[in-house]
Scaffold this active site. Sequence first.
Site, PDB file in Angstrom:
ATOM      1  N   GLU A 155      -5.572   1.349 -17.903  1.00 52.93           N
ATOM      2  CA  GLU A 155      -5.414   0.169 -18.744  1.00 52.93           C
ATOM      3  C   GLU A 155      -6.634   0.031 -19.646  1.00 52.93           C
ATOM      4  O   GLU A 155      -7.692   0.579 -19.344  1.00 52.93           O
ATOM      5  CB  GLU A 155      -5.261  -1.077 -17.861  1.00 52.93           C
ATOM      6  CG  GLU A 155      -4.008  -1.018 -17.000  1.00 52.93           C
ATOM      7  CD  GLU A 155      -4.017  -2.016 -15.840  1.00 52.93           C
ATOM      8  OE1 GLU A 155      -2.950  -2.296 -15.314  1.00 52.93           O
ATOM      9  OE2 GLU A 155      -5.107  -2.504 -15.463  1.00 52.93           O
TER      10      GLU A 155
ATOM     11  N   ARG B  26       0.553  -5.884  -4.046  1.00 53.39           N
ATOM     12  CA  ARG B  26      -0.350  -5.292  -5.030  1.00 53.39           C
ATOM     13  C   ARG B  26      -1.821  -5.560  -4.722  1.00 53.39           C
ATOM     14  O   ARG B  26      -2.695  -5.097  -5.432  1.00 53.39           O
ATOM     15  CB  ARG B  26       0.003  -5.793  -6.429  1.00 53.39           C
ATOM     16  CG  ARG B  26       1.264  -5.146  -6.942  1.00 53.39           C
ATOM     17  CD  ARG B  26       1.850  -5.843  -8.148  1.00 53.39           C
ATOM     18  NE  ARG B  26       3.187  -5.302  -8.423  1.00 53.39           N
ATOM     19  CZ  ARG B  26       3.408  -4.297  -9.262  1.00 53.39           C
ATOM     20  NH1 ARG B  26       2.416  -3.751  -9.924  1.00 53.39           N
ATOM     21  NH2 ARG B  26       4.640  -3.866  -9.467  1.00 53.39           N
TER      22      ARG B  26
ATOM     23  N   GLU C 166      -0.399  -5.504 -21.480  1.00 56.58           N
ATOM     24  CA  GLU C 166      -0.721  -5.811 -20.085  1.00 56.58           C
ATOM     25  C   GLU C 166      -0.996  -7.300 -19.902  1.00 56.58           C
ATOM     26  O   GLU C 166      -1.013  -8.064 -20.869  1.00 56.58           O
ATOM     27  CB  GLU C 166      -1.913  -4.964 -19.615  1.00 56.58           C
ATOM     28  CG  GLU C 166      -1.521  -3.783 -18.726  1.00 56.58           C
ATOM     29  CD  GLU C 166      -0.839  -4.191 -17.421  1.00 56.58           C
ATOM     30  OE1 GLU C 166      -0.810  -5.387 -17.078  1.00 56.58           O
ATOM     31  OE2 GLU C 166      -0.301  -3.296 -16.725  1.00 56.58           O
TER      32      GLU C 166
ATOM     33  N   ASP D  34     -27.655  23.502 -25.685  1.00 55.73           N
ATOM     34  CA  ASP D  34     -28.799  22.941 -24.977  1.00 55.73           C
ATOM     35  C   ASP D  34     -28.296  21.845 -24.030  1.00 55.73           C
ATOM     36  O   ASP D  34     -27.860  20.791 -24.479  1.00 55.73           O
ATOM     37  CB  ASP D  34     -29.777  22.361 -26.006  1.00 55.73           C
ATOM     38  CG  ASP D  34     -30.949  21.662 -25.331  1.00 55.73           C
ATOM     39  OD1 ASP D  34     -30.985  21.635 -24.077  1.00 55.73           O
ATOM     40  OD2 ASP D  34     -31.810  21.142 -26.051  1.00 55.73           O
TER      41      ASP D  34
ATOM     42  N   GLU E 287       0.170   5.261  -4.369  1.00 51.53           N
ATOM     43  CA  GLU E 287      -0.588   4.751  -5.506  1.00 51.53           C
ATOM     44  C   GLU E 287      -1.887   4.152  -4.979  1.00 51.53           C
ATOM     45  O   GLU E 287      -1.877   3.217  -4.184  1.00 51.53           O
ATOM     46  CB  GLU E 287       0.233   3.668  -6.218  1.00 51.53           C
ATOM     47  CG  GLU E 287      -0.501   3.039  -7.403  1.00 51.53           C
ATOM     48  CD  GLU E 287       0.250   1.805  -7.949  1.00 51.53           C
ATOM     49  OE1 GLU E 287       1.232   1.370  -7.336  1.00 51.53           O
ATOM     50  OE2 GLU E 287      -0.199   1.286  -8.981  1.00 51.53           O
TER      51      GLU E 287
ATOM     52  N   ARG F 184      -5.093   2.077  -5.823  1.00 53.71           N
ATOM     53  CA  ARG F 184      -5.269   1.104  -6.888  1.00 53.71           C
ATOM     54  C   ARG F 184      -6.707   0.709  -7.224  1.00 53.71           C
ATOM     55  O   ARG F 184      -6.948   0.140  -8.290  1.00 53.71           O
ATOM     56  CB  ARG F 184      -4.448  -0.151  -6.565  1.00 53.71           C
ATOM     57  CG  ARG F 184      -2.974   0.154  -6.505  1.00 53.71           C
ATOM     58  CD  ARG F 184      -2.178  -0.961  -5.840  1.00 53.71           C
ATOM     59  NE  ARG F 184      -2.235  -2.226  -6.561  1.00 53.71           N
ATOM     60  CZ  ARG F 184      -1.450  -2.559  -7.578  1.00 53.71           C
ATOM     61  NH1 ARG F 184      -0.529  -1.718  -7.980  1.00 53.71           N
ATOM     62  NH2 ARG F 184      -1.573  -3.717  -8.159  1.00 53.71           N
TER      63      ARG F 184
ATOM     64  N   HIS G 238      -4.770   2.727 -11.797  1.00 55.26           N
ATOM     65  CA  HIS G 238      -4.063   3.086 -10.562  1.00 55.26           C
ATOM     66  C   HIS G 238      -3.732   4.564 -10.634  1.00 55.26           C
ATOM     67  O   HIS G 238      -3.369   5.073 -11.689  1.00 55.26           O
ATOM     68  CB  HIS G 238      -2.764   2.301 -10.436  1.00 55.26           C
ATOM     69  CG  HIS G 238      -2.994   0.810 -10.487  1.00 55.26           C
ATOM     70  ND1 HIS G 238      -2.011  -0.089 -10.790  1.00 55.26           N
ATOM     71  CD2 HIS G 238      -4.109   0.072 -10.286  1.00 55.26           C
ATOM     72  CE1 HIS G 238      -2.497  -1.324 -10.766  1.00 55.26           C
ATOM     73  NE2 HIS G 238      -3.791  -1.244 -10.465  1.00 55.26           N
TER      74      HIS G 238
ATOM     75  N   GLU H 133      -2.782   5.526 -14.417  1.00 56.63           N
ATOM     76  CA  GLU H 133      -2.342   4.479 -15.340  1.00 56.63           C
ATOM     77  C   GLU H 133      -3.571   3.732 -15.842  1.00 56.63           C
ATOM     78  O   GLU H 133      -3.966   2.725 -15.264  1.00 56.63           O
ATOM     79  CB  GLU H 133      -1.410   3.494 -14.619  1.00 56.63           C
ATOM     80  CG  GLU H 133      -0.163   4.141 -14.055  1.00 56.63           C
ATOM     81  CD  GLU H 133       0.619   3.177 -13.152  1.00 56.63           C
ATOM     82  OE1 GLU H 133       1.779   3.473 -12.872  1.00 56.63           O
ATOM     83  OE2 GLU H 133       0.062   2.137 -12.734  1.00 56.63           O
TER      84      GLU H 133
ATOM     85  N   GLU I 190      -1.298  -1.076 -21.816  1.00 49.77           N
ATOM     86  CA  GLU I 190      -1.141   0.069 -20.931  1.00 49.77           C
ATOM     87  C   GLU I 190      -0.199   1.066 -21.571  1.00 49.77           C
ATOM     88  O   GLU I 190       0.841   0.692 -22.108  1.00 49.77           O
ATOM     89  CB  GLU I 190      -0.585  -0.367 -19.568  1.00 49.77           C
ATOM     90  CG  GLU I 190      -0.360   0.837 -18.647  1.00 49.77           C
ATOM     91  CD  GLU I 190      -0.097   0.441 -17.201  1.00 49.77           C
ATOM     92  OE1 GLU I 190      -0.265  -0.736 -16.853  1.00 49.77           O
ATOM     93  OE2 GLU I 190       0.279   1.333 -16.426  1.00 49.77           O
TER      94      GLU I 190
END
Lengths: 1179, 471
Positions: free
Chosen positions: B132, B340, B212, B51, B359, B361, B269, B130, B220
């Site tokens: 976290e 970063r 982390e 359902d 990457e 982020r 990321h 990745e 992580e």
Amino acid sequence: MPAPVWLDPRLASTLQHVLAGLPDDLQRAGWDEKLTGLLGQTAHPERALLNLATFTDRLSDPARFWHSATANSRILRVLMSLFAGSQHLSQVLLRHPERWPQLENNTALRHTRSLADYRAELDSLIAQYPERSALTTAMCAWQGWEMLRIGVGDLAGLTDLDTVVRQLSNLAESLVQACLQVCRQGPEPYPDGLTALGMGKLGGQELNYSSDIDLVFLAERHSQTLLRSVEGTIAMLSAVTPEGFMYRVDMRLRPWGKSGPLLPTRAGYLRYLARSARLWELQALLKARPIAGDLALGERFLADVRPLMAACDAMGIRDTVREMKERIEADLAERGKLWGEVKLGVGSIRDIEFVAQYLQLRHCDKLPMLLERNTLSALRQLHEHTILSEHDYRILSQGYTFLRPLEHYLQLMDYHQLHSVPQSAGELDQLARRLGFSGDTAGSVLLAHYQQHANAIRQVFDEQFYDKSSPSSADAEGLAPQVVRHLERLSPSYRETFTDAEIQHHAELIGRLRPDNLVEIEAVTLPSGQISLTVVGYDFPGELPVICGLIRAYEFNIEDGNIFTYEPLAEDEQHTSEDSTRKIVDVLTLTDTLLARSENTWQHYHDDLEYFIAELQAGRSLAVHTELAKRIAVTIPPTSGTVPHLQPIETKVDNKTSARYTMLHIEAADTLGFLYEVTNALALMDFQISMVTVDTTGRRAHDIFWLTDRDGAKVTAENRQHELTTAVILVKHFTHLLPHSPNPESALLHFRELLGELMRRENWMHELASLERPEVLARVARLLGVSDFLWDDFLRLQYDSLFPLVSDINELRLVKNREALRSELRSELGQAQDDAARIDALNRFKDREIFRIDLRHIHELVPEFTHFALELTDLADVVLVEAIELAIARVAAQLGDAPQPSRWCLSALGKCGGREMGYASDIELIFVYEASDALAGVFYQQVVTELLNVIRSRQAGIFTIDLQLRPYGSAGSLAVSLESFRTYYAPTGPAWPYERQALIKLRPLAGDEALCSTLTALRDEYLYQSGAVDLPAVRAMRERQVRNLVQGGTINIKFSPGGTVDAEYLVQILQLAYGASRPELRRTNTFEAIDALLSAGLIQTAQHNALVDAYMLLRRTVDALRMVRGNTFDLTVPEVHTDEFAYLARRLGLGHDTAAYYARLVEAIRTILALQNSLWAGL
Amino acid sequence: MSNAIDHLMSLAKSVRMVDLRFCDLPGVWQHLTIPVERLGQDVIENGLGFDGSSIRGFKEIHESDMLLKLDVSTAFIDPILEVPTLDVICDVYDPITLMPYGRDPRYVARKAEAYLRQTGIADVANIGPEAEFFIFSDVRYGYDANLAYHRIDSPEGWWNSAKEESSHFGGQIPPKRGYSPVPPTDSLMDIRSKMVLALMSAGLEIELHHHETATAGQSEIVQRYEQLLGCADSVMKFKYIIKSVARQNNLTATFMPKPLFGDNGSGMHVHQSLWKGGENLFYDEAGYAQLSDVARWYIGGLLKHSPALLAFTSPTTNSYRRLVPGFEAPVILAYSQRNRSAACRIPIYSTSPAGKRVEFRPPDPSCNPYLAFSAMLMAGLDGIQNRIDPGEPMDKDLYGLPHEELRDIPQVPGSLMAVLDALEADHDFLLKGDVFTEDLISTWISYKRETEAVPISLRPHPYEFMLYYDI
């Protein structure tokens, strides 16, 4: 090379990257520039560039591609339209870049492939891939490429809508069959009874690019095995593979919709239809078509459905359909998508389908042949059975043919189910250019066309689904009387004219005047049957002509009258008087020329008068007179036959009787609208009329005007008095001749303008002398009434030529042959001192002679229609020969002692090439030279540029030189080398089919004789060969023209289906088809070609005559339309009830019978379409 | 296929239950369990009805019946449950037409992978997320008309360092100091190792794990990159196993992006690269940071569509408490080799062609990985197709930029409402190849607005009492 304007700077490196990929030899040959130009011509240059970059990056041997593509640049054009037009289809090629040579072949691109063709290919795929998922991927790849082929043919303009939708339908049908075959869980071909019904557009064989396909499966009896086959088929059709997917399959049209069983039985389905189905489900079944499996089962089922359709309640259907559409639109409105939705919105494809389906269901009980699945066929059937009128049929079928490609091109881009006209200007422009609209205004033109179609379609829809409500008539405001007394402002003769009671009454009427009540009238029927009309009001300049004109427009004659105006106040009185405004009191005796009147006549008259006066007050006197002239014109009975003699007129200027005024006596036969025209003329000449008396006895009228000059004093100067009388005589004569004008309205308007112009001139009296001759004045009246176009010519540019031409009848009768024209021109050029003067002289000669020929035509001095064309073409020839020589001489002079390079030839194409020019034709030319050295190209390029400077066209489009018909159009060089002429137009060359076909009209005008012969020989070689006829391309081209050039819901005499272009194409295609073996067919002139076709036995006498008659009528209509509109652009036939249409009828000698004229036009169009169908059938 | 079925049946020999798992629209695993005895040809071929009406984002009540079809290649032995259980990830179908269900997130991911191949650009998209998370020892929250409350706790929490009630051994981690002292400061190493072992037994390849940056248990565990669909499946397993192992150890793990005020949030990321014929298309020895043009255009696409993209990659109101300047949050729409704070980073740990990747982020683990990965791929592909130049890299400290300079660099939108609006305005790139449908996107937008963004905006926030109660 400078960056092209279209290039987003962020893509500059991408362009560089692509160009850098060109092999060195091609770069040296200037291909980088040419390629940039070709990109710039596409609908979306940036997208095209990006895809081209990706494409060439992915090729294993780009150099090979470039060499091949530049040797025969047709592939480049095809790729350009693909890359700019469809990201989705580009993706197909980008997945398989090495397959590009398959897109090179025009014939393969436009080849219409049948269901059997497709099945054969699918069968071999099925044999090749035994494993299901590999087969599915292979089928997707195959389908993708086939979509690409169809789409490219469409984008490149090689195929028409019908070809496109049929192939798309065949493609889908074959794939459903193949999947059903692969997924079968029992023996083929489903003897146990399983069939797939194609619904919606698939059923109608009118599928679009990005459709869901609507399917309903049906079995004779319940079977799990068959159900598995169906599930498998659906899974296969919709499976996502690395090669994409085949279709979005929509199964919701089955009984009970989404929650219903996937495979209903025939009996169950019928039971459902009889008991539980909604009406719209029956409506949907109108389009059902068995497409796969046990087709006989499907037919049996549909045979059982038809009685249900026939039995359904027509009004119920109407209500259901209307409610459904209302729901759809409410939903769209909620999402803010009501506008511009071509599939479902207001005036959309759905509107057309619903009208068709409703009418089909409503009438199918008696007319089962109406049950066509295809929308256009259904409309045709409905029209043939007179359920849809000609008008509605045209709107719906043309609307459909307009909207469907619009939808297609929206979808083609990303394969999304887009149905909305873009709102952003940029996207709109791109869409428009993809659809073949061009220029800066492409987007807005498309939008306008869309809106026209949508409005027209919606109107038909509303008429079918809503009862037309009668418009409520607004009540006129009642008058608010108020009594104020003022009398002493009038001259003593006023008191003598009226009784005290009358004066008292006038004063009361005047008392009612207020700023929001500008005029009061009172009409009393006298015992004699005549009417006494009293008008009182504020005085405004130009008011008297309006009062008189409006009386004329209401079809009364002024028999007697007394017209008074308040005397101006002296300066010192103005401060003390309560009211310094001037007022008028006019009392007129009228006879009615009509037998019956509405009782509101005078109320209307009052309202009109008040409206016009308010307009005058607002300074819109031109608008007032335009409107008035229009209204008067329709009341003037047309008169044909010989020009009547002018009647004697007696005038006398009397400065003695009155201390304050000059009195002007006029005695003459009564003429229609005279008082209007003469008061008008006097106002134009700044005479101020204070009083008028009109006294008609029998047919003669005695009018007395009390006038002052513009300074308020009597008219004493002799020349001013002479002007007064001459103008009056002129007006009198003119109004006398007015009924002979083909268009009294424009004659009236133009006459007013003519007088104004005339009187601004120094010695107009002298020029007028000739006008007093009746035949001259008659010619002026005719000219003035014929054409806005000529009128502009005359007033603004040709003023000097008018009087010599209209006053010298012999000059007009003269037929000037080429030789005469040439020697006349040469002698005029000979008298010029320098080049600038020569250019002036050339253009003056050209303009004067065009005007003369036009006048000959207007005055029917040209024996036949075709002669008119010949005269214009002869003139063009002569002018062009001199112009090109002049251009060459000038360029040679500019370049110093440049060697006289090689041979050249200037040729005409189009109407000029065919010696069939008309009013306001442009002149299509191509200039070819034989390159002796590298300088020749530069030299002749400049020559052609110079030619464009030498010939000036006074108005856009008229005698404008058009060089578009050269290799690569506007991206190509103005002057064409013989070499590039050869490579471009050769049958293997990159020319589009229509470009090559245009050469049929090629006729050398000037230049080296041998080169001229070479060109005609090449023309014949390229055109007249077997297999030269490309009907799908012609149809596609025509479809584009109709889409882009015909306003929605109208007939365009040139471009609409059955218009002159179709007649010309009809003839040209036959010429091309048979010209290879019969050189006598190779004519540039259409009428000659038609005759040649008859002599060759290719058409019957009856067909010949029908074609000539139809074509002639259309050509004459084109001429008349251009004359009346004064421009070359708009050839839309006016609505039947309009004045403009009435004018056309008159102009073509059909008097007032507009209905007959319309019928003849429609008949001519039908004739041309019917002939095209029958004569092209065997090709 | 038959190999996969054989494998499934052989795994089934050792279990008592078979658990059929599928993903709802917001991205949470749902399941139905059958005794292993029911697992026969019928279930394998025809699937199992359920359902769908109470599944978030799926159908309405009146058309609730749906079908789960097993993706037999995904079967794995559940590493958590006591009763031996075989987990199989399923696809959702229409029970009558047997057509894939348009709002099934896995179907979107399948179509995205197919579309990648259809473009001819690449045949594989490798994705390395990745995710976290925080591991807490206690969490409680409540909301009522008169009350709003949440409280989380962790022995590592800095706020506990002065707590009187219990004895301490200096086990608290100051804000932003969690990366990455050895135990005993890192008190969670064993629990993470247990998680890793469970993950590995469920078939995930794990590269490493560590504490982390944030205090109070931020962790992580880095999973190895995989192809898009498989990777999204792995994220689902990942979240299931992490949360379950924590629970088994009387702890609680959360993937909500910003549970703690004043410290780093949890991102996810996502490393991405496109491969064709075994070659990494993102590598070019001569390019900036050894990036190829294709990679740069891919970045161009990601950056261009970021505002809309975030509606899938950072799809909760809580996501935007993380995406604020500071705390290493990637809020600036630029790319950089080292920085970063840029939304796109080019990792430089590896110079090998195979390791070259982009990457992205801004995403966080509150997303539906199927939809988020597919959306990012579509944005990148749009960038490649349109050769969208991402401009110059930003190799300076973006947070250190003077205010005026920063103002000219576009940033990610600041709220869920804003990214939903952006998605509404910009989603043509998602519709290509029918990967996303209008239906899915409009359902997503209205779901997110009505059940998340609007309810949050209706409720007074506790901090508002601090600000305004006395007003």
